[in-house]
Design an enzyme around this catalytic site. Structure first.
Site, PDB file in Angstrom:
ATOM      1  N   LYS A 160      45.603  12.781 -13.055  1.00  0.00           N
ATOM      2  CA  LYS A 160      46.099  12.018 -11.910  1.00  0.00           C
ATOM      3  C   LYS A 160      47.221  12.785 -11.239  1.00  0.00           C
ATOM      4  CE  LYS A 160      49.758  11.179 -12.457  1.00  0.00           C
ATOM      5  NZ  LYS A 160      50.930  12.138 -12.616  1.00  0.00           N
ATOM      6  N   TYR A 202      51.843   5.310 -11.274  1.00  0.00           N
ATOM      7  CA  TYR A 202      51.655   4.461 -12.465  1.00  0.00           C
ATOM      8  C   TYR A 202      51.917   2.993 -12.132  1.00  0.00           C
ATOM      9  CZ  TYR A 202      51.157   8.517 -15.450  1.00  0.00           C
ATOM     10  OH  TYR A 202      50.688   9.665 -16.029  1.00  0.00           O
TER      11      TYR A 202
HETATM   12  P1  NDP Z   1      52.934  22.283 -15.141  1.00  0.00           P
HETATM   13  O1  NDP Z   1      53.603  22.841 -13.958  1.00  0.00           O
HETATM   14  O2  NDP Z   1      53.691  22.180 -16.411  1.00  0.00           O
HETATM   15  O3  NDP Z   1      51.594  23.088 -15.467  1.00  0.00           O
HETATM   16  C1  NDP Z   1      50.656  23.377 -14.481  1.00  0.00           C
HETATM   17  C2  NDP Z   1      49.894  24.630 -14.860  1.00  0.00           C
HETATM   18  O4  NDP Z   1      48.928  24.862 -13.837  1.00  0.00           O
HETATM   19  C3  NDP Z   1      50.730  25.894 -14.901  1.00  0.00           C
HETATM   20  O5  NDP Z   1      51.356  26.088 -16.136  1.00  0.00           O
HETATM   21  C4  NDP Z   1      49.694  26.943 -14.628  1.00  0.00           C
HETATM   22  O6  NDP Z   1      48.984  27.199 -15.826  1.00  0.00           O
HETATM   23  C5  NDP Z   1      48.701  26.256 -13.725  1.00  0.00           C
HETATM   24  N1  NDP Z   1      48.825  26.685 -12.319  1.00  0.00           N
HETATM   25  C6  NDP Z   1      47.850  27.297 -11.609  1.00  0.00           C
HETATM   26  N2  NDP Z   1      48.255  27.513 -10.373  1.00  0.00           N
HETATM   27  C7  NDP Z   1      49.515  27.096 -10.287  1.00  0.00           C
HETATM   28  C8  NDP Z   1      50.459  27.078  -9.235  1.00  0.00           C
HETATM   29  N3  NDP Z   1      50.165  27.535  -7.993  1.00  0.00           N
HETATM   30  N4  NDP Z   1      51.686  26.584  -9.468  1.00  0.00           N
HETATM   31  C9  NDP Z   1      51.993  26.102 -10.678  1.00  0.00           C
HETATM   32  N5  NDP Z   1      51.123  26.068 -11.710  1.00  0.00           N
HETATM   33  C10 NDP Z   1      49.884  26.554 -11.515  1.00  0.00           C
HETATM   34  O7  NDP Z   1      52.387  20.832 -14.714  1.00  0.00           O
HETATM   35  P2  NDP Z   1      52.017  19.602 -15.648  1.00  0.00           P
HETATM   36  O8  NDP Z   1      51.301  20.089 -16.850  1.00  0.00           O
HETATM   37  O9  NDP Z   1      53.183  18.754 -15.819  1.00  0.00           O
HETATM   38  O10 NDP Z   1      51.009  18.788 -14.685  1.00  0.00           O
HETATM   39  C11 NDP Z   1      49.676  19.206 -14.483  1.00  0.00           C
HETATM   40  C12 NDP Z   1      48.849  18.004 -13.945  1.00  0.00           C
HETATM   41  O11 NDP Z   1      48.903  16.973 -14.917  1.00  0.00           O
HETATM   42  C13 NDP Z   1      49.370  17.388 -12.671  1.00  0.00           C
HETATM   43  O12 NDP Z   1      48.288  16.960 -11.893  1.00  0.00           O
HETATM   44  C14 NDP Z   1      50.168  16.190 -13.115  1.00  0.00           C
HETATM   45  O13 NDP Z   1      50.221  15.157 -12.158  1.00  0.00           O
HETATM   46  C15 NDP Z   1      49.393  15.767 -14.331  1.00  0.00           C
HETATM   47  N6  NDP Z   1      50.231  15.095 -15.318  1.00  0.00           N
HETATM   48  C16 NDP Z   1      49.763  13.961 -15.916  1.00  0.00           C
HETATM   49  C17 NDP Z   1      50.478  13.316 -16.873  1.00  0.00           C
HETATM   50  C18 NDP Z   1      49.915  12.157 -17.585  1.00  0.00           C
HETATM   51  O14 NDP Z   1      50.627  11.508 -18.327  1.00  0.00           O
HETATM   52  N7  NDP Z   1      48.628  11.855 -17.420  1.00  0.00           N
HETATM   53  C19 NDP Z   1      51.820  13.763 -17.255  1.00  0.00           C
HETATM   54  C20 NDP Z   1      52.201  15.029 -16.654  1.00  0.00           C
HETATM   55  C21 NDP Z   1      51.425  15.633 -15.696  1.00  0.00           C
HETATM   56  P3  NDP Z   1      48.710  28.717 -16.346  1.00  0.00           P
HETATM   57  O15 NDP Z   1      50.065  29.351 -16.406  1.00  0.00           O
HETATM   58  O16 NDP Z   1      48.063  28.510 -17.633  1.00  0.00           O
HETATM   59  O17 NDP Z   1      47.841  29.329 -15.308  1.00  0.00           O
END
Ligand code: NDP
Length: 449
Positions: A194, A279
């Site tokens: 989400k 949420y």
């Molecule tokens: P992060 O920023 O921690 O991680 C995102 C990852 O996406 C990065 O580490 C990277 O992985 C990859 N990525 C690829 N392109 C980009 C870019 N242009 N900029 C930044 N990152 C990029 O985010 P979250 O893990 O917190 O969130 C990811 C998704 O999960 C979102 O949609 C968020 O809304 C959702 N979310 C849901 C939650 C829930 O409880 N259901 C809680 C937290 C987030 P790599 O380095 O491996 O390429």
């Protein structure tokens, strides 16, 4: 029998039992003695010391044939205490649904990958990342084969990996649509974080792509599977304390890094609203089963704070539902974390603290009982939310069932969020289509264990 007489008799029985090496039972009521009690069984330690031990003994247990039927162990607690959860029924590893995790950020590394340890039907089998270092390290940590590690460029090669049945998209919001559509085209089922995407057009394209490829699509609304939220929903739907009348919900936290994608509108779609305010929006809809017919909103961003150059710092909005329920919701990106709702009904209320957190939900209810106001805390066995959600989606695949948290559900949230932003911009209420059907955008009710 007097206390003294009881102690004397009990002492004689115990002495006789120990002297004779008898099998005695802890149970009362004249049941057959069960456990062999050791008197003369010994073993020798590495230091040559003789210690007493117990003869091995398997207590009676019900062991059903099917892997999905739990073993029932001999009970020993009374009804005075809460029952423990049934013994887990994990599927053998080769029968579990294989997941490819896309994006190795906070959510994947801190919550999702560790949660597979609690899964019974799901296993991680592939990783997608832009960072070769992370890929190598995480693959080793979780036993993923090097040939099952992909970059964003080689992502489409997932289609040739038969171990992968589900692609779980955990990327910045602006990338959900592209990677969902490419994933469906690669023939895989999609679990997408989400918010589903950044526009209604993207949501619709994701739904269409999965339909065309005949693949399942689920939006990762973990609250739909969290037991406290489900309990509140069930009580409200039964009008247990009368009809719901008013909801007050907020989800707020702090942020500090203006360079992070969450603060760049093109990547995040918005600020606090799509990230955490969602949420309040989705859970209120889930609990009530209704769809709002009108919204009214304010947003604000501190002009001197670079965190909020592009996205809103705070959003406060109201939703009016056809039944007359009003929901008052707020989300903030610049306060200490606070995640809570209260549903007020004709004759009581339900308040869930930490409502949207990964754990630590605290449910309190209140109602009048004659001259007393009865406030109760309801303590429900916690579950790992990510494991429950992934196992539920795996079950949909194994049993070919339609998921509950559909793409249409994600699209409806997007539609409402766009109306909320429009209202804040225009400074007046925005009407939405009136929808009569209950749970209009959700799939069949999940049967969770
Ligand atoms: P992060 O920023 O921690 O991680 C995102 C990852 O996406 C990065 O580490 C990277 O992985 C990859 N990525 C690829 N392109 C980009 C870019 N242009 N900029 C930044 N990152 C990029 O985010 P979250 O893990 O917190 O969130 C990811 C998704 O999960 C979102 O949609 C968020 O809304 C959702 N979310 C849901 C939650 C829930 O409880 N259901 C809680 C937290 C987030 P790599 O380095 O491996 O390429």
């Amino acid at each position: 029998m007097s206390r003294k007489g009881f102690l004397q008799t009990a002492g004689q029985v115990m002495a006789a039992g120990v002297a004779g090496g008898l099998a005695i039972s802890c149970q009362t009521g004249g049941q057959t003695p069960a456990y062999p009690v050791p008197t003369n069984r010994t073993f020798t330690t590495t230091g040559g010391q003789q210690l007493h031990s117990s003869p091995p003994y398997s207590p009676p247990a019900k062991v059903p044939a099917g892997v999905d039927a739990p073993i029932e162990l001999e009970a020993w607690k009374s009804d005075a205490d809460r029952k423990s959860a049934p013994v887990p029924t994990p599927l053998p590893a080769d029968q579990r649904v294989g997941y490819a995790l896309v994006g190795l950020g906070h959510l994947t590394l801190e919550e999702i990958l560790p949660a597979f340890g609690n899964c019974k039907k799901s296993k991680p089998v592939a990783l997608v990342s832009g960072s070769p270092e992370k890929l190598q390290k995480v693959a080793r940590q979780y036993g993923i084969k090097p040939e099952s590690c992909y970059s964003y460029e080689t992502y489409d090669k997932l289609k040739d990996n038969p171990e992968v049945q589900v692609i779980y998209i955990v990327l910045p919001n602006s990338m959900h649509a592209e990677f969902t559509i490419r994933g469906a085209q690669a023939g895989k089922h999609i679990l997408c974080e989400k918010p589903m995407a950044n526009s209604q057009a993207e949501c619709q394209a994701m739904i269409d792509a999965c339909k065309k490829a005949n693949r399942k699509l689920m939006v990762a609304y973990r609250i739909h599977y969290e037991p406290n939220n489900r309990y509140v929903r069930d009580q409200i739907r039964k009008n247990e304390y009368g009809k719901p009348k008013f909801v007050d919900a907020y989800n707020a936290q702090s942020s500090a890094n203006p360079a992070h994608w969450r603060h760049i509108k093109a990547l995040a779609g918005g600020g606090a609203l799509p990230d955490i305010g969602l949420y309040c929006l989705n859970t209120t809809r889930f609990i009530l089963g209704e769809e709002p017919s009108e919204v009214f909103a304010y947003t604000h961003s501190d002009p001197d704070n670079p965190l909020f150059n592009e996205v809103e710092e705070v959003c406060s909005w109201q939703m009016k539902f056809p039944s007359g329920v009003i929901a008052n919701c707020a989300t903030h990106y610049n306060v200490h974390d606070s995640r809570q709702y209260r549903v007020m009904t004709e004759r009581g209320w339900y308040e869930l603290a930490n409502a949207y957190a990964y754990s630590g939900q605290k449910l309190t209810t209140s109602r009048a009982d004659g001259t007393i106001v009865r406030q109760e805390t309801v303590s429900i066995l916690p579950k790992n939310q990510f494991a429950t959600e992934m196992d539920y989606f795996s079950e949909c695949i194994l049993d070919d069932k339609a998921p509950y948290s559909t793409g249409e559900e994600g699209l409806q949230d997007q539609r409402i969020m766009e109306a909320i932003y429009q209202s804040a911009r225009e400074g007046k209420p925005v009407k939405l289509a009136t929808i009569e059907k209950t749970d209009a955008f959700r799939g069949p009710e999940p049967q969770l264990q």
